[in-house]
Design a protein around this motif. Structure first.
Motif, PDB file in Angstrom:
ATOM      1  N   ILE A 305       0.851  -1.117   0.158  1.00 44.62           N
ATOM      2  CA  ILE A 305       0.209  -0.443   0.067  1.00 44.62           C
ATOM      3  C   ILE A 305       0.859   1.391   0.050  1.00 44.62           C
ATOM      4  CG2 ILE A 305      -2.046   1.713   1.729  1.00 44.62           C
ATOM      5  CD1 ILE A 305      -2.660  -1.222   2.375  1.00 44.62           C
ATOM      6  N   GLU A 306       2.103   1.382   0.924  1.00 45.17           N
ATOM      7  CA  GLU A 306       3.185   2.614   0.672  1.00 45.17           C
ATOM      8  C   GLU A 306       3.788   2.339  -0.412  1.00 45.17           C
ATOM      9  OE1 GLU A 306       5.827   1.674   3.769  1.00 45.17           O
ATOM     10  OE2 GLU A 306       4.309   2.541   5.111  1.00 45.17           O
ATOM     11  N   GLU A 307       3.741   1.679  -1.371  1.00 40.80           N
ATOM     12  CA  GLU A 307       4.094   1.861  -2.754  1.00 40.80           C
ATOM     13  C   GLU A 307       3.000   2.173  -4.096  1.00 40.80           C
ATOM     14  OE1 GLU A 307       4.752  -2.038  -5.878  1.00 40.80           O
ATOM     15  OE2 GLU A 307       6.685  -2.190  -4.501  1.00 40.80           O
ATOM     16  N   LEU A 308       1.900   1.751  -3.345  1.00 35.14           N
ATOM     17  CA  LEU A 308       0.897   2.462  -4.441  1.00 35.14           C
ATOM     18  C   LEU A 308       0.324   3.632  -4.685  1.00 35.14           C
ATOM     19  CD1 LEU A 308      -2.277   2.745  -5.781  1.00 35.14           C
ATOM     20  CD2 LEU A 308      -3.133   2.355  -3.282  1.00 35.14           C
ATOM     21  N   LEU A 309       0.872   4.197  -2.944  1.00 35.81           N
ATOM     22  CA  LEU A 309       0.733   5.308  -2.774  1.00 35.81           C
ATOM     23  C   LEU A 309       1.668   6.755  -2.721  1.00 35.81           C
ATOM     24  CD1 LEU A 309      -1.036   5.631   1.318  1.00 35.81           C
ATOM     25  CD2 LEU A 309      -1.472   5.930  -0.892  1.00 35.81           C
ATOM     26  N   GLN A 310       3.418   6.085  -2.297  1.00 37.19           N
ATOM     27  CA  GLN A 310       4.602   6.588  -2.703  1.00 37.19           C
ATOM     28  C   GLN A 310       5.429   6.708  -4.875  1.00 37.19           C
ATOM     29  OE1 GLN A 310       6.960   4.565   0.470  1.00 37.19           O
ATOM     30  NE2 GLN A 310       6.436   6.975   1.967  1.00 37.19           N
ATOM     31  N   TRP A 311       4.647   5.276  -5.433  1.00 36.60           N
ATOM     32  CA  TRP A 311       4.958   5.008  -6.544  1.00 36.60           C
ATOM     33  C   TRP A 311       3.825   5.184  -7.146  1.00 36.60           C
ATOM     34  CZ3 TRP A 311       3.713   1.105  -9.885  1.00 36.60           C
ATOM     35  CH2 TRP A 311       4.694   0.749 -10.810  1.00 36.60           C
ATOM     36  N   ARG A 323      -2.549  15.749  -1.966  1.00 35.60           N
ATOM     37  CA  ARG A 323      -2.157  14.986  -1.457  1.00 35.60           C
ATOM     38  C   ARG A 323      -2.089  15.469   0.486  1.00 35.60           C
ATOM     39  NH1 ARG A 323       3.009  13.747  -2.255  1.00 35.60           N
ATOM     40  NH2 ARG A 323       3.321  15.071  -4.358  1.00 35.60           N
ATOM     41  N   LYS A 324      -2.461  16.154   0.735  1.00 35.98           N
ATOM     42  CA  LYS A 324      -2.712  15.737   1.889  1.00 35.98           C
ATOM     43  C   LYS A 324      -3.694  14.541   2.598  1.00 35.98           C
ATOM     44  CE  LYS A 324      -5.004  18.223   6.536  1.00 35.98           C
ATOM     45  NZ  LYS A 324      -5.523  19.940   6.600  1.00 35.98           N
ATOM     46  N   GLU A 325      -4.697  14.582   1.702  1.00 30.55           N
ATOM     47  CA  GLU A 325      -5.698  13.429   2.414  1.00 30.55           C
ATOM     48  C   GLU A 325      -4.944  12.459   1.456  1.00 30.55           C
ATOM     49  OE1 GLU A 325      -7.715  18.033   1.514  1.00 30.55           O
ATOM     50  OE2 GLU A 325      -6.703  16.366   0.513  1.00 30.55           O
ATOM     51  N   VAL A 326      -4.762  12.040   0.587  1.00 27.06           N
ATOM     52  CA  VAL A 326      -4.289  11.006   0.372  1.00 27.06           C
ATOM     53  C   VAL A 326      -3.316  10.945   1.280  1.00 27.06           C
ATOM     54  CG1 VAL A 326      -2.453   9.743  -1.318  1.00 27.06           C
ATOM     55  CG2 VAL A 326      -4.520  10.668  -1.599  1.00 27.06           C
ATOM     56  N   GLU A 327      -2.041  11.681   2.113  1.00 29.54           N
ATOM     57  CA  GLU A 327      -0.835  11.033   2.795  1.00 29.54           C
ATOM     58  C   GLU A 327      -1.559  10.795   3.834  1.00 29.54           C
ATOM     59  OE1 GLU A 327       1.818  13.832   2.785  1.00 29.54           O
ATOM     60  OE2 GLU A 327       2.931  12.994   0.863  1.00 29.54           O
ATOM     61  N   GLY A 328      -3.087  10.899   4.208  1.00 32.08           N
ATOM     62  CA  GLY A 328      -3.487  10.512   5.191  1.00 32.08           C
ATOM     63  C   GLY A 328      -3.528   8.751   6.158  1.00 32.08           C
ATOM     64  N   ALA A 329      -3.480   8.327   4.767  1.00 32.30           N
ATOM     65  CA  ALA A 329      -3.584   6.842   5.016  1.00 32.30           C
ATOM     66  C   ALA A 329      -2.723   6.655   5.599  1.00 32.30           C
ATOM     67  CB  ALA A 329      -3.172   5.659   2.906  1.00 32.30           C
ATOM     68  N   PHE A 330      -1.513   6.987   5.627  1.00 30.33           N
ATOM     69  CA  PHE A 330      -0.472   6.867   6.317  1.00 30.33           C
ATOM     70  C   PHE A 330      -0.377   6.860   7.893  1.00 30.33           C
ATOM     71  CE2 PHE A 330       2.551   8.126   2.832  1.00 30.33           C
ATOM     72  CZ  PHE A 330       2.978   6.920   2.580  1.00 30.33           C
ATOM     73  N   ARG A 331      -1.471   7.691   8.414  1.00 32.14           N
ATOM     74  CA  ARG A 331      -2.362   7.172   9.868  1.00 32.14           C
ATOM     75  C   ARG A 331      -2.909   6.111  10.315  1.00 32.14           C
ATOM     76  NH1 ARG A 331      -7.055  10.444  13.000  1.00 32.14           N
ATOM     77  NH2 ARG A 331      -6.384   9.700  14.467  1.00 32.14           N
ATOM     78  N   ILE A 332      -3.724   5.313   8.811  1.00 31.83           N
ATOM     79  CA  ILE A 332      -4.438   3.890   9.268  1.00 31.83           C
ATOM     80  C   ILE A 332      -3.007   2.891   8.745  1.00 31.83           C
ATOM     81  CG2 ILE A 332      -5.973   3.116   7.518  1.00 31.83           C
ATOM     82  CD1 ILE A 332      -7.043   4.956   6.643  1.00 31.83           C
ATOM     83  N   LEU A 333      -2.721   2.977   8.318  1.00 29.21           N
ATOM     84  CA  LEU A 333      -0.770   2.206   8.367  1.00 29.21           C
ATOM     85  C   LEU A 333      -0.688   2.844   9.161  1.00 29.21           C
ATOM     86  CD1 LEU A 333       0.467   2.726   4.240  1.00 29.21           C
ATOM     87  CD2 LEU A 333      -1.235   1.186   4.874  1.00 29.21           C
TER      88      LEU A 333
END
Length: 386
Positions: A305-311, A323-333
């Protein structure tokens, strides 16, 4: 092909809860008798203990957040008129489907008649996210490609670890209940929109379905709007989680468009392979492994999932302003999904009522702070498992 508008729409299904018993309460009939100004946005569902909201067309995830705060607030206020509350989770921790009343509207009576006990069992709650795609051929292409990432998105949304008072051992039991319905699951690969229309025409002509609304794939062309509708997710307990997932899906479509525009594409995999990843997401959520079919290996779900978000989607986020909203997924991770948090409350208290209080608190967080605080205090006061 015309570039997609990438507009967003979101629908959420909520549980109507009696805070004294923690049980589901049949109440949608009373809501429907209320303020008719809100009835275009607040809708009944199959069971009377369910209520659905549908947002206006949004142009970015920030607008989705505003809509969800507004609509959750409306439903909370309607429920509060009779001392009730709402919770957002894919299943209720213990209320029994056999005791739930079907909403007495023709469409739902028809569903019960067609599907019998399957309809009665459908005591599940999902999030549906629409992404605007006006070109029908690109819509089919986007559906084909995005199939691969549906398990990754599902893993971020899991919120249904309990069913009928039991800890199921799964993170998304809602997915298991829904797969008993016909015409569900990972969509097939379709070559053109015409092929989809041929499939639909055959189903309608043979009296299998009345119209396209009865195709319930995890991603589908919507029958009324020029959108690709993603239906794979459990309903998200926190507003911010729903916003993050909407932003991710918008970014996925934007990236698929960018690849298609540049005459590039993404390898398509058969439904049985993607189903294997979906099962892993259903069973383990973020804590298991998903398969990287390109490499032919498995890897931790969080890493893929990090690969999906970062790559995969990173290069479209600034253009989308998400970007702010998508990177909110890192809190879920980092912190886990709603399913993980529910299980943590249960592990501490051994009390499913405390789990319900926890869900009510998180559902109201950022919407009605007084409700969130009151129910968070109830969870904190619950005695620890002896």
């Amino acid at each position: 092909m015309k570039a997609p508008s990438l507009t967003l729409g979101i629908e959420e299904e909520y549980q109507i809860i009696d805070p004294a018993t923690h049980e589901l309460r049949s109440y949608i009939t009373e809501i429907l008798q209320g303020d008719h100004m809100v009835l275009g946005e607040v809708k009944p569902e199959l069971h009377q203990s369910m209520v659905e909201i549908g947002s206006k067309v949004c142009h970015n995830p920030a607008e989705v957040r505003s809509e969800l705060v507004r609509l959750r607030g409306i439903v909370m206020d309607l429920a509060a008129k009779d001392g009730l509350v709402i919770a957002a989770a894919g299943t209720h921790p213990f209320s029994c489907w056999t005791k739930q009343e079907i909403t007495p509207l023709e469409r739902y009576v028809g569903v019960k008649q067609d599907l019998q006990d399957l309809a009665q069992q459908l005591l599940i709650f999902g999030t549906h996210i629409h992404v605007g795609i006006e070109d029908r051929e690109f819509l089919i292409h986007a559906m084909n490609v995005s199939r691969y990432l549906l398990p990754h998105v599902l893993a971020l949304s899991t919120s249904s670890p309990f069913w009928q008072g039991r800890r199921t051992g799964l993170k998304s039991y809602r997915s298991i209940v829904f797969r008993n319905f016909p015409r569900t699951g990972i969509p097939p690969i379709l070559r053109t929109f015409g092929e989809y229309e041929d499939l639909l025409e055959t189903l309608v002509d043979t009296n299998s379905i009345p119209n396209a609304s009865k195709i319930w794939w995890d991603a589908r062309p919507h029958h009324l709007f020029p959108t690709l509708e993603f239906r794979v997710c459990d309903v998200c307990t926190r507003v911010e989680e729903a916003v993050s997932i909407a932003a991710i899906l918008q970014a996925i479509i934007a990236k698929i468009w960018k690849l298609r525009r540049d005459n590039l594409t993404f390898r398509l995999y058969t439904s049985p392979l993607i189903d294997e990843n979906k099962w892993r997401a259903v069973r383990f959520g973020l804590d298991g492994n998903l398969i990287d079919f390109g490499k032919g290996t498995e890897a931790p779900a969080r890493a893929l999932i990090e690969e999906l978000l970062q790559w995969f989607v990173d290069d479209v986020l600034d253009e989308l302003g998400s970007r702010k909203e998508v990177e909110g997924a890192f809190r879920i991770l980092r912190e886990g999904t709603s399913a993980d948090r529910q299980l943590a409350v249960y592990d501490r208290t051994g009390n499913l009522g405390a789990v319900v209080d926890h869900l009510v608190a998180e559902t109201a967080d950022g919407v009605r702070p007084e409700i969130a605080q009151r129910f968070a205090e109830r969870v904190a006061a619950a005695p620890a498992r002896g």
